[in-house]
Enzyme design. Structure first.
Site, short mmCIF file in Angstrom:
data_model
loop_
_atom_site.label_atom_id
_atom_site.label_comp_id
_atom_site.label_asym_id
_atom_site.label_seq_id
_atom_site.Cartn_x
_atom_site.Cartn_y
_atom_site.Cartn_z
N TYR A 141 0.61 -1.23 -0.24
CA TYR A 141 0.28 -0.30 -0.15
C TYR A 141 0.80 1.84 0.08
O TYR A 141 0.43 1.76 -0.13
CB TYR A 141 -1.29 0.05 1.08
CG TYR A 141 -2.40 -0.43 0.86
CD1 TYR A 141 -2.63 -1.67 1.13
CD2 TYR A 141 -3.44 -0.09 1.61
CE1 TYR A 141 -3.00 -2.47 0.41
CE2 TYR A 141 -4.74 -0.52 1.45
CZ TYR A 141 -5.14 -1.61 0.65
OH TYR A 141 -5.96 -2.24 0.93
N LYS A 190 2.23 -15.38 1.92
CA LYS A 190 3.03 -16.17 0.96
C LYS A 190 5.02 -16.83 0.46
O LYS A 190 5.31 -15.35 -0.05
CB LYS A 190 2.50 -15.02 -0.12
CG LYS A 190 2.65 -15.73 -1.56
CD LYS A 190 1.18 -17.04 -1.62
CE LYS A 190 1.12 -17.96 -2.79
NZ LYS A 190 0.39 -18.95 -3.57
N ASP A 223 -3.35 -18.08 0.23
CA ASP A 223 -4.26 -18.67 -0.39
C ASP A 223 -5.18 -20.36 0.22
O ASP A 223 -6.13 -20.29 0.03
CB ASP A 223 -3.54 -19.14 -1.72
CG ASP A 223 -2.60 -20.58 -1.75
OD1 ASP A 223 -2.43 -19.88 -0.31
OD2 ASP A 223 -1.84 -20.71 -2.80
N ASP A 247 -6.75 -7.01 4.08
CA ASP A 247 -8.11 -6.29 3.56
C ASP A 247 -8.91 -7.03 2.62
O ASP A 247 -10.24 -7.32 3.12
CB ASP A 247 -7.22 -5.48 2.39
CG ASP A 247 -8.33 -5.12 1.85
OD1 ASP A 247 -9.45 -3.83 2.09
OD2 ASP A 247 -8.02 -4.26 0.24
N ASP A 251 -12.03 -8.97 4.26
CA ASP A 251 -13.56 -8.98 3.55
C ASP A 251 -14.09 -10.40 3.42
O ASP A 251 -15.94 -10.26 3.57
CB ASP A 251 -14.23 -7.94 2.52
CG ASP A 251 -13.77 -6.60 2.25
OD1 ASP A 251 -13.26 -6.32 3.42
OD2 ASP A 251 -14.13 -5.85 1.53
C1 IPM Z 1 -10.55 -0.56 4.16
C2 IPM Z 1 -10.52 -0.28 2.47
C3 IPM Z 1 -9.47 0.57 2.70
C4 IPM Z 1 -7.89 -0.24 2.64
C5 IPM Z 1 -9.75 1.49 1.18
C6 IPM Z 1 -11.07 1.99 1.15
C7 IPM Z 1 -7.90 2.42 1.25
O1 IPM Z 1 -10.61 -1.45 1.70
O2 IPM Z 1 -10.65 -0.47 5.43
O3 IPM Z 1 -10.48 -2.48 3.85
O4 IPM Z 1 -8.02 -0.91 1.56
O5 IPM Z 1 -7.60 -0.51 3.60
MG MG Z 2 -11.10 -3.53 2.66
#
Ligand code: IPM
Ligand code: MG
Length: 370
Positions: A141, A190, A223, A247, A251
């Site tokens: 990042y 990884k 993975d 990240d 999710d």
């Molecule tokens: C998160 C979001 C952010 C990230 C984006 C909005 C930059 O997806 O907080 O997980 O990737 O960190």
């Molecule tokens: Mg995110």
């Protein structure tokens, strides 16, 4: 106690859910005799619109000087132009960096009342209670980026870098959390391909052996971790991983809980004495498709308020009370459309927030009068 909290409502549904978070903070103040000063600042797309900067200097200052920050969400199609010189997401990344919020904590648990909302079969969800600890200010990042034309062809690169110190400090946060839980740590990398992952793995093994011999450590490739999160989610306790893997996996893990609208997060800085500064936000985005309709689920933000009370203000009883109030509201099926059964009754964002406040005030100790 007195505390100053900066609110960053942001974009899309951000202002709607932060308004409910602010209600809950004021209810905690009233019910437990605290004095919270809430102040708002611009960050994200709304800041680009207002002052042409996704992270204005005075916002950084209002965050730096606060005890904690509560953020809604940033971004939306309006600011999505790939050629744009600034974007809402840049503001968020720059704020994390400016406040050195290197530890992102994303707890995932499954509430029985909404188990049906998860795409996974109920028997797989029994006992799911895990925390993703994501490194937040390093890795790909924040590495150097390039974009150039080489031999007539466009080429781009993003550099991924980690130092021993960056790895150690995030692994310590994860170990401390695991100690207060089931004592299991899964480090995700990884290492069969990436040099940063090989460093990650050796630093983690060495640190845990030296400082946390009581922690049961396993290393899992990213993975395989993605697969096991669906196959045996209840086996995980604390997962620790680098920025981008965290990240993605967080999710994925959020779907175990049924709705992104239920998951809070805390981003913490350097471990201080006791309470420490942090930024708290729901893990969901700005959901432009439902913005302004009063149907966004405020619970992820309200649960983020609970984390704020616990980690930044050290108010453990109050944090537990907010979580219990959310559980009571879920059990009573006072829910926004994302959690309502098909054709079932659903409530507005504000109704859910009000229901949490009502449950909370019932649990509050006798109010003090000055
Ligand atoms: C998160 C979001 C952010 C990230 C984006 C909005 C930059 O997806 O907080 O997980 O990737 O960190
Ligand atoms: Mg995110």
């Amino acid at each position: 106690m007195h505390a100053t909290i900066t609110l960053l409502p942001g974009d899309g549904i951000g202002p709607e859910v932060v308004a409910e978070g602010a209600k809950v903070l004021q209810a905690v103040a009233a019910g437990w005799g605290h004095d919270f000063t809430l102040r708002e600042a611009l960050m994200g797309g709304c800041a680009i619109d207002a002052v042409d900067n996704s992270l204005p200097d005075d916002t950084v200052e209002l965050c730096r000087s606060a005890d904690a920050v509560l953020l809604g969400a940033v971004g939306g199609p309006k600011w999505d132009d790939p050629q744009a010189k600034d974007r809402p997401e840049r503001g968020l990344l720059a704020l994390r960096k400016a406040l050195t919020l290197f530890a992102n904590i994303r707890p995932v648990s499954v509430h029985p009342a909404v188990q049906g909302a998860s795409p996974l079969r109920a028997e797989l969800l029994d006992g799911v209670d895990l925390v993703v600890v994501r490194e937040l200010t390093g890795g790909i990042y924040f590495g150097a980026k390039t974009r150039e034309t080489v031999d007539g062809e466009e080429q781009a690169s993003d550099l991924c870098t980690y130092t021993t110190g960056e790895i150690e400090r995030i692994v310590r946060v994860a170990c401390e959390l695991a100690r207060g839980r089931r004592g299991k740590l899964t480090s995700v990398d990884k290492a069969n391909v990436l040099e940063t992952s090989r460093l990650w793995r050796s630093v983690t093994s060495r640190l845990v052996a030296a400082e946390y011999p009581d922690i049961q450590l396993e290393h899992v490739l990213v993975d395989a971790a993605a697969m096991h999160l669906l196959r045996r989610p209840a086996d995980f306790d604390v997962l620790v991983t680098e920025n981008m893997f965290g990240d993605i996996l967080s999710d994925e893990a959020s779907m175990l809980a049924g709705s992104m609208g239920l998951l809070p997060s805390a981003s913490l800085g350097t471990t201080g004495q006791g309470a420490r500064q942090g930024l708290y936000e729901p893990i969901h985005g700005s959901a432009p498709d439902i913005a302004g309709r009063g149907i966004a689920n405020p619970l992820a933000t309200i649960l983020s308020v609970a984390l704020l009370l616990r980690y930044s203000l050290g108010l453990l009883a109050e944090a537990n009370a907010v979580e219990s109030a959310v559980n009571a509201v879920l059990a009573a099926e006072t829910v926004t459309p994302d959690l309502a059964p098909p054709g079932g009754r659903s409530c507005s964002t504000a109704e859910v927030g009000d229901a949490v406040v009502a449950a909370l005030l019932q649990a509050a100790p006798a109010q003090r009068h000055h």
